[in-house]
Design an enzyme around this catalytic site. Structure first.
Site, PDB file in Angstrom:
ATOM      1  N   LYS A  33      39.743  35.867  38.930  1.00 54.50           N
ATOM      2  CA  LYS A  33      39.337  34.571  39.495  1.00 54.50           C
ATOM      3  C   LYS A  33      37.832  34.362  39.307  1.00 54.50           C
ATOM      4  CE  LYS A  33      40.878  35.744  43.617  1.00 54.50           C
ATOM      5  NZ  LYS A  33      41.391  37.102  43.309  1.00 54.50           N
ATOM      6  N   ARG A 108      43.898  31.433  51.069  1.00 53.16           N
ATOM      7  CA  ARG A 108      44.746  32.599  50.858  1.00 53.16           C
ATOM      8  C   ARG A 108      45.650  32.922  52.027  1.00 53.16           C
ATOM      9  NH1 ARG A 108      40.238  36.005  48.448  1.00 53.16           N
ATOM     10  NH2 ARG A 108      41.166  37.992  48.791  1.00 53.16           N
ATOM     11  N   ARG A 148      35.407  47.945  38.184  1.00 48.57           N
ATOM     12  CA  ARG A 148      34.478  46.802  38.255  1.00 48.57           C
ATOM     13  C   ARG A 148      33.084  47.227  38.721  1.00 48.57           C
ATOM     14  NH1 ARG A 148      36.365  41.753  41.473  1.00 48.57           N
ATOM     15  NH2 ARG A 148      36.807  43.366  43.001  1.00 48.57           N
ATOM     16  N   ARG A 181      31.432  47.225  44.575  1.00 47.44           N
ATOM     17  CA  ARG A 181      31.776  46.642  45.870  1.00 47.44           C
ATOM     18  C   ARG A 181      32.373  47.692  46.800  1.00 47.44           C
ATOM     19  NH1 ARG A 181      34.972  41.106  44.609  1.00 47.44           N
ATOM     20  NH2 ARG A 181      36.297  41.947  46.252  1.00 47.44           N
ATOM     21  N   ARG A 192      44.499  45.458  50.173  1.00 49.11           N
ATOM     22  CA  ARG A 192      44.288  44.083  49.677  1.00 49.11           C
ATOM     23  C   ARG A 192      45.567  43.561  49.031  1.00 49.11           C
ATOM     24  NH1 ARG A 192      39.009  45.267  46.289  1.00 49.11           N
ATOM     25  NH2 ARG A 192      39.194  43.140  45.528  1.00 49.11           N
TER      26      ARG A 192
HETATM   27  P1  AP5 Z   1      37.168  39.513  38.736  1.00 51.58           P
HETATM   28  O1  AP5 Z   1      36.949  38.285  37.953  1.00 51.58           O
HETATM   29  O2  AP5 Z   1      36.060  40.066  39.543  1.00 51.58           O
HETATM   30  O3  AP5 Z   1      38.517  39.365  39.610  1.00 51.58           O
HETATM   31  P2  AP5 Z   1      38.800  38.579  40.968  1.00 51.58           P
HETATM   32  O4  AP5 Z   1      40.139  37.939  40.856  1.00 51.58           O
HETATM   33  O5  AP5 Z   1      37.644  37.720  41.314  1.00 51.58           O
HETATM   34  O6  AP5 Z   1      38.939  39.821  41.927  1.00 51.58           O
HETATM   35  P3  AP5 Z   1      38.388  40.026  43.416  1.00 51.58           P
HETATM   36  O7  AP5 Z   1      38.531  41.501  43.696  1.00 51.58           O
HETATM   37  O8  AP5 Z   1      37.050  39.406  43.602  1.00 51.58           O
HETATM   38  O9  AP5 Z   1      39.445  39.252  44.236  1.00 51.58           O
HETATM   39  P4  AP5 Z   1      39.753  39.402  45.734  1.00 51.58           P
HETATM   40  O10 AP5 Z   1      40.560  38.201  45.981  1.00 51.58           O
HETATM   41  O11 AP5 Z   1      40.378  40.685  46.131  1.00 51.58           O
HETATM   42  O12 AP5 Z   1      38.299  39.491  46.405  1.00 51.58           O
HETATM   43  P5  AP5 Z   1      37.397  38.405  47.122  1.00 51.58           P
HETATM   44  O13 AP5 Z   1      35.990  38.678  46.781  1.00 51.58           O
HETATM   45  O14 AP5 Z   1      37.925  37.048  46.918  1.00 51.58           O
HETATM   46  O15 AP5 Z   1      37.658  40.644  37.688  1.00 51.58           O
HETATM   47  C1  AP5 Z   1      38.021  41.939  38.133  1.00 51.58           C
HETATM   48  C2  AP5 Z   1      37.669  42.968  37.045  1.00 51.58           C
HETATM   49  O16 AP5 Z   1      38.478  42.723  35.895  1.00 51.58           O
HETATM   50  C3  AP5 Z   1      36.219  42.914  36.569  1.00 51.58           C
HETATM   51  O17 AP5 Z   1      35.769  44.222  36.361  1.00 51.58           O
HETATM   52  C4  AP5 Z   1      36.288  42.129  35.263  1.00 51.58           C
HETATM   53  O18 AP5 Z   1      35.274  42.562  34.365  1.00 51.58           O
HETATM   54  C5  AP5 Z   1      37.676  42.483  34.752  1.00 51.58           C
HETATM   55  N1  AP5 Z   1      38.313  41.389  34.025  1.00 51.58           N
HETATM   56  C6  AP5 Z   1      38.433  40.086  34.446  1.00 51.58           C
HETATM   57  N2  AP5 Z   1      39.111  39.362  33.534  1.00 51.58           N
HETATM   58  C7  AP5 Z   1      39.442  40.214  32.539  1.00 51.58           C
HETATM   59  C8  AP5 Z   1      40.171  40.051  31.320  1.00 51.58           C
HETATM   60  N3  AP5 Z   1      40.696  38.874  30.960  1.00 51.58           N
HETATM   61  N4  AP5 Z   1      40.346  41.138  30.532  1.00 51.58           N
HETATM   62  C9  AP5 Z   1      39.817  42.353  30.896  1.00 51.58           C
HETATM   63  N5  AP5 Z   1      39.114  42.563  32.038  1.00 51.58           N
HETATM   64  C10 AP5 Z   1      38.944  41.504  32.848  1.00 51.58           C
HETATM   65  O19 AP5 Z   1      37.623  38.782  48.650  1.00 51.58           O
HETATM   66  C11 AP5 Z   1      37.128  39.999  49.167  1.00 51.58           C
HETATM   67  C12 AP5 Z   1      37.469  40.092  50.644  1.00 51.58           C
HETATM   68  O20 AP5 Z   1      36.819  39.018  51.360  1.00 51.58           O
HETATM   69  C13 AP5 Z   1      38.947  39.950  51.013  1.00 51.58           C
HETATM   70  O21 AP5 Z   1      39.647  41.179  50.889  1.00 51.58           O
HETATM   71  C14 AP5 Z   1      38.854  39.474  52.464  1.00 51.58           C
HETATM   72  O22 AP5 Z   1      38.522  40.528  53.332  1.00 51.58           O
HETATM   73  C15 AP5 Z   1      37.671  38.517  52.398  1.00 51.58           C
HETATM   74  N6  AP5 Z   1      38.064  37.134  52.046  1.00 51.58           N
HETATM   75  C16 AP5 Z   1      37.705  36.464  50.924  1.00 51.58           C
HETATM   76  N7  AP5 Z   1      38.257  35.228  50.917  1.00 51.58           N
HETATM   77  C17 AP5 Z   1      38.983  35.138  52.069  1.00 51.58           C
HETATM   78  C18 AP5 Z   1      39.802  34.118  52.616  1.00 51.58           C
HETATM   79  N8  AP5 Z   1      39.982  32.937  51.987  1.00 51.58           N
HETATM   80  N9  AP5 Z   1      40.394  34.376  53.816  1.00 51.58           N
HETATM   81  C19 AP5 Z   1      40.218  35.540  54.458  1.00 51.58           C
HETATM   82  N10 AP5 Z   1      39.466  36.552  53.987  1.00 51.58           N
HETATM   83  C20 AP5 Z   1      38.852  36.352  52.793  1.00 51.58           C
HETATM   84 MG    MG Z   2      36.232  37.703  42.882  1.00 51.21          MG
END
Ligand code: AP5
Ligand code: MG
Length: 241
Positions: A33, A108, A148, A181, A192
């Site tokens: 994402k 989410r 990552r 992270r 997660r």
């Molecule tokens: P990346 O692009 O970083 O993936 P992502 O989908 O953004 O993954 P996240 O871990 O950020 O998602 P998440 O939903 O768990 O975390 P968030 O920060 O939202 O890519 C991942 C890796 O893959 C990287 O190393 C990249 O280089 C590689 N990659 C990407 N695309 C690729 C490709 N095509 N080919 C090869 N490699 C690739 O949330 C974190 C925490 O915050 C949650 O657990 C929760 O506690 C809280 N939180 C956030 N939002 C909410 C909400 N709405 N409600 C409640 N709690 C929330």
């Molecule tokens: Mg992310």
């Protein structure tokens, strides 16, 4: 260039400038994402609003919200709907959201989706959301999460296995030491994924049923996935939805 081909080029330029409106990027942890949002921001010139990034900024600054969210996030659980909704409401008031925005990681839960639906319905003339689900299988997600690394200055995303920096451990652009992270451990990833399956998977079905919805294969090169998202958004917007 003939008049005809000039017109086609202009049409393409106009299409590239189609007002994207609100775009929701849905998908499991590590599905890409953030990576896709960063690519699309450059193309569409609208902001990325990542609730994860906003929460991490609050944690780093030790705000009252950050103090509440810190441990919840480290364990891989979701922060409460009310806190996240309030944070998003404040961010959506910024003028840079006028032509659209990319919501990365929100909504989410079904509660957050209902909150967003109600909020947008209360804004006459607002462009309806388009939701895009990025699909990647479990083993690939795990590899992406544990590999990552992020630049703490420009937030560029790397992966030691899949998208390594030119010089191991350092950002290509800033030269800064990359960081990992707190929730990018195998244990937190499992939690997660549990939260994702129980609480976020129903959100995908909610938007699928609403119609303005697309799904892309997230296990492809970054540019191929981005092109797929752009094509889906243009198709759905052209359909008058
Ligand atoms: P990346 O692009 O970083 O993936 P992502 O989908 O953004 O993954 P996240 O871990 O950020 O998602 P998440 O939903 O768990 O975390 P968030 O920060 O939202 O890519 C991942 C890796 O893959 C990287 O190393 C990249 O280089 C590689 N990659 C990407 N695309 C690729 C490709 N095509 N080919 C090869 N490699 C690739 O949330 C974190 C925490 O915050 C949650 O657990 C929760 O506690 C809280 N939180 C956030 N939002 C909410 C909400 N709405 N409600 C409640 N709690 C929330
Ligand atoms: Mg992310």
């Amino acid at each position: 260039m003939s008049a005809g081909s000039t017109a086609v080029a202009n049409d393409r330029a106009m299409a590239a400038k189609t007002i994207p409106g609100p775009i929701l990027l849905l998908g499991a942890p590590g599905s890409g994402k953030g990576t896709q949002a960063k690519a699309l921001v450059k193309l569409w010139e609208i902001p990325q609003i990542s609730t994860g990034d906003l929460l991490r900024a609050n944690v780093a600054q030790e705000t009252p919200l950050g103090k509440i969210a810190k441990e919840t996030m480290r364990r891989g659980e979701l922060v409460s709907d009310a806190l996240v909704e309030e944070m998003v409401a404040v961010r959506l008031q910024q003028p840079d959201t006028a032509n659209g925005y990319i919501l990365d990681g929100f909504p989410r839960t079904l509660g957050q989706a209902a909150w967003l639906d109600t909020r947008l319905a209360g804004q006459p003339g607002s462009i309806p959301v388009i939701a895009v689900n990025i699909q990647v299988d479990y083993n690939q997600l795990l590899r992406r999460i544990v590999g990552r690394r992020n630049c703490p200055v420009c937030q560029r995303i790397y992966n030691v296995y899949l998208q390594p920096p030119q010089r191991s451990g350092y950002c290509d652009v800033e030269g800064t030491r990359l960081v990992q992270r707190a929730d990018d451990t195998e244990k937190a990833f499992e939690e997660r994924m549990r939260a994702y399956g129980a609480l976020t998977a129903p959100v995908i079905e909610h938007y699928r049923e609403m119609g303005r919805f697309a799904e892309v294969d997230g296990d492809r090169p970054v540019e191929v996935i981005a092109a797929g998202i752009v094509a889906a958004v243009e198709r759905l917007r052209a359909g008058g939805q």
